[in-house]
Enzyme design. Structure first.
Site, PDB file in Angstrom:
ATOM      1  N   ASP A  33     -10.610 -34.356 -44.997  1.00 42.67           N
ATOM      2  CA  ASP A  33     -10.014 -34.503 -46.332  1.00 42.67           C
ATOM      3  C   ASP A  33     -10.970 -35.373 -47.156  1.00 42.67           C
ATOM      4  O   ASP A  33     -11.761 -36.129 -46.594  1.00 42.67           O
ATOM      5  CB  ASP A  33      -8.633 -35.177 -46.236  1.00 42.67           C
ATOM      6  CG  ASP A  33      -7.759 -34.917 -47.462  1.00 42.67           C
ATOM      7  OD1 ASP A  33      -6.730 -34.230 -47.329  1.00 42.67           O
ATOM      8  OD2 ASP A  33      -8.102 -35.405 -48.559  1.00 42.67           O
ATOM      9  N   ILE A  34     -10.837 -35.295 -48.446  1.00 48.97           N
ATOM     10  CA  ILE A  34     -11.653 -36.147 -49.324  1.00 48.97           C
ATOM     11  C   ILE A  34     -11.181 -37.600 -49.223  1.00 48.97           C
ATOM     12  O   ILE A  34     -11.931 -38.535 -49.492  1.00 48.97           O
ATOM     13  CB  ILE A  34     -11.598 -35.616 -50.775  1.00 48.97           C
ATOM     14  CG1 ILE A  34     -12.708 -36.196 -51.637  1.00 48.97           C
ATOM     15  CG2 ILE A  34     -10.246 -35.851 -51.416  1.00 48.97           C
ATOM     16  CD1 ILE A  34     -12.848 -35.498 -52.987  1.00 48.97           C
ATOM     17  N   ALA A  41       2.036 -36.621 -52.134  1.00 47.34           N
ATOM     18  CA  ALA A  41       3.174 -35.805 -51.644  1.00 47.34           C
ATOM     19  C   ALA A  41       3.526 -36.174 -50.207  1.00 47.34           C
ATOM     20  O   ALA A  41       4.709 -36.321 -49.857  1.00 47.34           O
ATOM     21  CB  ALA A  41       2.829 -34.322 -51.745  1.00 47.34           C
ATOM     22  N   ASP A  57     -15.875 -34.143 -48.660  1.00 47.73           N
ATOM     23  CA  ASP A  57     -15.580 -33.572 -49.981  1.00 47.73           C
ATOM     24  C   ASP A  57     -16.007 -32.106 -49.949  1.00 47.73           C
ATOM     25  O   ASP A  57     -17.194 -31.792 -49.795  1.00 47.73           O
ATOM     26  CB  ASP A  57     -16.366 -34.361 -51.039  1.00 47.73           C
ATOM     27  CG  ASP A  57     -16.066 -33.885 -52.447  1.00 47.73           C
ATOM     28  OD1 ASP A  57     -15.459 -32.801 -52.603  1.00 47.73           O
ATOM     29  OD2 ASP A  57     -16.444 -34.600 -53.398  1.00 47.73           O
ATOM     30  N   PHE A  77      -6.342 -25.968 -46.628  1.00 48.90           N
ATOM     31  CA  PHE A  77      -5.293 -26.534 -47.491  1.00 48.90           C
ATOM     32  C   PHE A  77      -5.870 -27.441 -48.571  1.00 48.90           C
ATOM     33  O   PHE A  77      -5.157 -27.841 -49.487  1.00 48.90           O
ATOM     34  CB  PHE A  77      -4.331 -27.404 -46.655  1.00 48.90           C
ATOM     35  CG  PHE A  77      -3.329 -26.648 -45.833  1.00 48.90           C
ATOM     36  CD1 PHE A  77      -2.485 -25.722 -46.415  1.00 48.90           C
ATOM     37  CD2 PHE A  77      -3.212 -26.893 -44.467  1.00 48.90           C
ATOM     38  CE1 PHE A  77      -1.538 -25.042 -45.662  1.00 48.90           C
ATOM     39  CE2 PHE A  77      -2.267 -26.221 -43.699  1.00 48.90           C
ATOM     40  CZ  PHE A  77      -1.434 -25.292 -44.295  1.00 48.90           C
ATOM     41  N   GLY A  78      -7.141 -27.838 -48.443  1.00 48.74           N
ATOM     42  CA  GLY A  78      -7.708 -28.855 -49.338  1.00 48.74           C
ATOM     43  C   GLY A  78      -7.825 -28.362 -50.766  1.00 48.74           C
ATOM     44  O   GLY A  78      -8.277 -27.243 -51.013  1.00 48.74           O
ATOM     45  N   TYR A 146      -4.346 -23.206 -62.264  1.00 51.79           N
ATOM     46  CA  TYR A 146      -4.170 -23.456 -60.825  1.00 51.79           C
ATOM     47  C   TYR A 146      -3.971 -22.129 -60.083  1.00 51.79           C
ATOM     48  O   TYR A 146      -4.622 -21.849 -59.073  1.00 51.79           O
ATOM     49  CB  TYR A 146      -2.958 -24.382 -60.627  1.00 51.79           C
ATOM     50  CG  TYR A 146      -2.369 -24.371 -59.244  1.00 51.79           C
ATOM     51  CD1 TYR A 146      -3.035 -24.974 -58.186  1.00 51.79           C
ATOM     52  CD2 TYR A 146      -1.147 -23.746 -58.982  1.00 51.79           C
ATOM     53  CE1 TYR A 146      -2.496 -24.948 -56.898  1.00 51.79           C
ATOM     54  CE2 TYR A 146      -0.604 -23.724 -57.716  1.00 51.79           C
ATOM     55  CZ  TYR A 146      -1.281 -24.325 -56.674  1.00 51.79           C
ATOM     56  OH  TYR A 146      -0.756 -24.297 -55.411  1.00 51.79           O
ATOM     57  N   SER A 175       7.706 -23.150 -51.646  1.00 54.29           N
ATOM     58  CA  SER A 175       7.959 -24.587 -51.762  1.00 54.29           C
ATOM     59  C   SER A 175       8.137 -25.163 -50.367  1.00 54.29           C
ATOM     60  O   SER A 175       9.187 -24.958 -49.746  1.00 54.29           O
ATOM     61  CB  SER A 175       9.232 -24.836 -52.580  1.00 54.29           C
ATOM     62  OG  SER A 175       9.224 -24.045 -53.756  1.00 54.29           O
TER      63      SER A 175
HETATM   64  N1  LIG Z   1       3.363 -27.801 -50.830  1.00 49.23           N
HETATM   65  C1  LIG Z   1       3.698 -26.641 -51.379  1.00 49.23           C
HETATM   66  O1  LIG Z   1       4.883 -26.324 -51.558  1.00 49.23           O
HETATM   67  C2  LIG Z   1       2.614 -25.662 -51.779  1.00 49.23           C
HETATM   68  C3  LIG Z   1       2.981 -24.522 -52.509  1.00 49.23           C
HETATM   69  C4  LIG Z   1       1.994 -23.596 -52.853  1.00 49.23           C
HETATM   70  C5  LIG Z   1       0.683 -23.797 -52.460  1.00 49.23           C
HETATM   71  N2  LIG Z   1       0.349 -24.927 -51.768  1.00 49.23           N
HETATM   72  C6  LIG Z   1      -1.076 -25.118 -51.423  1.00 49.23           C
HETATM   73  O2  LIG Z   1      -1.194 -25.696 -50.135  1.00 49.23           O
HETATM   74  C7  LIG Z   1      -2.274 -26.625 -50.102  1.00 49.23           C
HETATM   75  C8  LIG Z   1      -1.766 -27.979 -49.628  1.00 49.23           C
HETATM   76  O3  LIG Z   1      -0.776 -28.449 -50.548  1.00 49.23           O
HETATM   77  P1  LIG Z   1      -0.016 -29.825 -50.332  1.00 49.23           P
HETATM   78  O4  LIG Z   1       1.324 -29.681 -50.946  1.00 49.23           O
HETATM   79  O5  LIG Z   1      -0.154 -30.237 -48.913  1.00 49.23           O
HETATM   80  O6  LIG Z   1      -0.868 -30.766 -51.299  1.00 49.23           O
HETATM   81  P2  LIG Z   1      -1.418 -32.251 -51.041  1.00 49.23           P
HETATM   82  O7  LIG Z   1      -1.911 -32.762 -52.345  1.00 49.23           O
HETATM   83  O8  LIG Z   1      -0.420 -33.042 -50.313  1.00 49.23           O
HETATM   84  O9  LIG Z   1      -2.689 -31.951 -50.106  1.00 49.23           O
HETATM   85  C9  LIG Z   1      -3.916 -31.481 -50.604  1.00 49.23           C
HETATM   86  C10 LIG Z   1      -5.029 -32.302 -49.959  1.00 49.23           C
HETATM   87  O10 LIG Z   1      -6.301 -31.768 -50.371  1.00 49.23           O
HETATM   88  C11 LIG Z   1      -7.178 -32.868 -50.500  1.00 49.23           C
HETATM   89  N3  LIG Z   1      -8.322 -32.500 -51.359  1.00 49.23           N
HETATM   90  C12 LIG Z   1      -8.328 -32.287 -52.694  1.00 49.23           C
HETATM   91  N4  LIG Z   1      -9.575 -32.020 -53.119  1.00 49.23           N
HETATM   92  C13 LIG Z   1     -10.379 -32.060 -52.031  1.00 49.23           C
HETATM   93  C14 LIG Z   1     -11.771 -31.880 -51.822  1.00 49.23           C
HETATM   94  N5  LIG Z   1     -12.619 -31.618 -52.820  1.00 49.23           N
HETATM   95  N6  LIG Z   1     -12.259 -32.011 -50.570  1.00 49.23           N
HETATM   96  C15 LIG Z   1     -11.417 -32.292 -49.536  1.00 49.23           C
HETATM   97  N7  LIG Z   1     -10.097 -32.466 -49.660  1.00 49.23           N
HETATM   98  C16 LIG Z   1      -9.582 -32.352 -50.899  1.00 49.23           C
HETATM   99  C17 LIG Z   1      -6.329 -33.977 -51.095  1.00 49.23           C
HETATM  100  O11 LIG Z   1      -6.904 -35.262 -50.870  1.00 49.23           O
HETATM  101  C18 LIG Z   1      -4.994 -33.779 -50.378  1.00 49.23           C
HETATM  102  O12 LIG Z   1      -4.854 -34.617 -49.244  1.00 49.23           O
HETATM  103  C19 LIG Z   1      -2.857 -26.672 -51.523  1.00 49.23           C
HETATM  104  O13 LIG Z   1      -3.986 -25.842 -51.580  1.00 49.23           O
HETATM  105  C20 LIG Z   1      -1.734 -26.114 -52.381  1.00 49.23           C
HETATM  106  O14 LIG Z   1      -2.233 -25.467 -53.542  1.00 49.23           O
HETATM  107  C21 LIG Z   1       1.293 -25.863 -51.425  1.00 49.23           C
END
Ligand SMILES: NC(=O)c1ccc[n+]([C@@H]2O[C@H](COP(=O)([O-])OP(=O)(O)OC[C@H]3O[C@@H](n4cnc5c(N)ncnc54)[C@H](O)[C@@H]3O)[C@@H](O)[C@H]2O)c1
Length: 282
Positions: A33-34, A41, A57, A77-78, A146, A175
């Site tokens: 993770d970054i 969240a 990153d 997921f990042g 997005y 969600s």
């Molecule tokens: N949670 C949901 O309900 C949901 C719904 C639709 C899509 N998603 C997708 O699932 C993924 C995870 O979502 P989440 O809810 O866990 O979000 P979150 O923000 O909790 O996790 C995302 C993580 O990505 C990391 N990140 C961001 N930019 C980065 C980079 N350049 N390099 C490395 N790491 C990086 C962040 O530090 C963070 O920890 C995302 O891509 C999101 O679009 C989630």
């Protein structure tokens, strides 16, 4: 067989849940993770971080190339997980979601990784009429920059599966929450255990080529037909309906346009469009 798995965005909500879940299923997990502290969240829901997270990153291809060496599959997921105000679009969405996702796919190609699971979003379907049930073949109708970044990821998936023979599962997450807290989530919710199971299906299914599925539990009020996920072997255990008698918020209900469209309030943020034309062309 997939054994060694890299999870990007591992300090995030979904990344932590899935890392912890896959470790219990016997996978060998590498996490990056970054940031190495929980995302807002994950922190808000007090989700424990999995194991040691390497600070990477995804915007830096050299780093991504290094961390994907010797890995069987990547779960990506990042990135920025939601719509942001317009002034942040270039800085956040383009850099983290578009460049970051491109770097992950490219590193997988170069390092001969056989499978990718990509965290897409149901918001790629945002401007479809809510009265219409959608499936895996419905056309993209993104409701935000997005969501466009997720369409980009799904297009990369098609290219990298056809041209480079990588098996890819796009999970259009609805969600992901401990339980539904708003009326909308009765349709869009995925429980944490179903999310882990769906990712596990993506890592194991022999029927996978390149598929897009919806990341939802077996919700009675689902807006999306998830037959492709079932074909691959997904057997969700949860149904949002059991929370329908709970005190749920009605965040979309003040917004008549949002209520007509799959993407809800994402569709009306900054909206100067014509809802009649959108519905006529649906
Ligand atoms: N949670 C949901 O309900 C949901 C719904 C639709 C899509 N998603 C997708 O699932 C993924 C995870 O979502 P989440 O809810 O866990 O979000 P979150 O923000 O909790 O996790 C995302 C993580 O990505 C990391 N990140 C961001 N930019 C980065 C980079 N350049 N390099 C490395 N790491 C990086 C962040 O530090 C963070 O920890 C995302 O891509 C999101 O679009 C989630």
């Amino acid at each position: 067989m997939v054994k060694k798995v890299l999870i990007t965005g591992a300090a995030g909500l979904c990344g932590s849940i899935v890392s912890n879940g896959l470790i219990k299923l016997g996978y060998k997990i590498s996490s990056c993770d970054i940031k190495t502290s929980p995302s807002p969240a994950a922190k808000a829901l007090k989700i424990p971080l999995s194991k040691k997270i390497k600070k990477i990153d995804l915007r830096k291809i050299n780093k991504v190339l290094k961390i994907t060496k010797g890995i069987d599959a990547v779960i990506h997921f990042g990135g920025i997980p939601r719509h942001k105000p317009h002034e942040d679009v270039y800085k956040n969405i383009i850099d983290h979601n578009i460049v970051g996702t491109y770097n992950v796919f490219e590193a997988c190609r170069i390092n001969k990784i056989k499978r990718i699971i990509f965290a897409s979003s149901a918001h790629i379907m945002g401007y479809h009429n809510r009265k219409k049930k959608l499936d895996e073949n419905s056309a993209f109708r993104p409701d935000s920059h997005y969501a466009v970044s997720k369409c980009f990821g799904e297009s990369l998936s098609r290219l990298y599966s056809d041209k480079y023979n990588i098996k890819i599962l796009n999970i259009r997450i609805g969600s992901a929450l401990p339980k539904p807290t708003d009326m909308r989530f009765l349709s869009t919710w995925i429980s944490f255990r179903d999310l882990v199971h769906l990712v596990d299906v993506g890592l194991k299914s022999k029927k996978l080529y390149c598929s897009s599925v919806y990341g939802i539990s077996k919700n009675k009020r689902a807006w999306w037909n998830n037959k492709e996920a079932y074909r691959l072997g997904y057997k969700p255990k949860d149904n949002a309906e059991k929370f329908s008698k709970d005190k749920l918020t009605k965040n979309e209900f003040k917004d008549k346009i949002a209520l007509k469209l799959h993407g809800g309030v994402f569709t009306t943020d900054g909206f100067v469009g014509n809802i009649a034309n959108i519905l006529k062309n649906n």
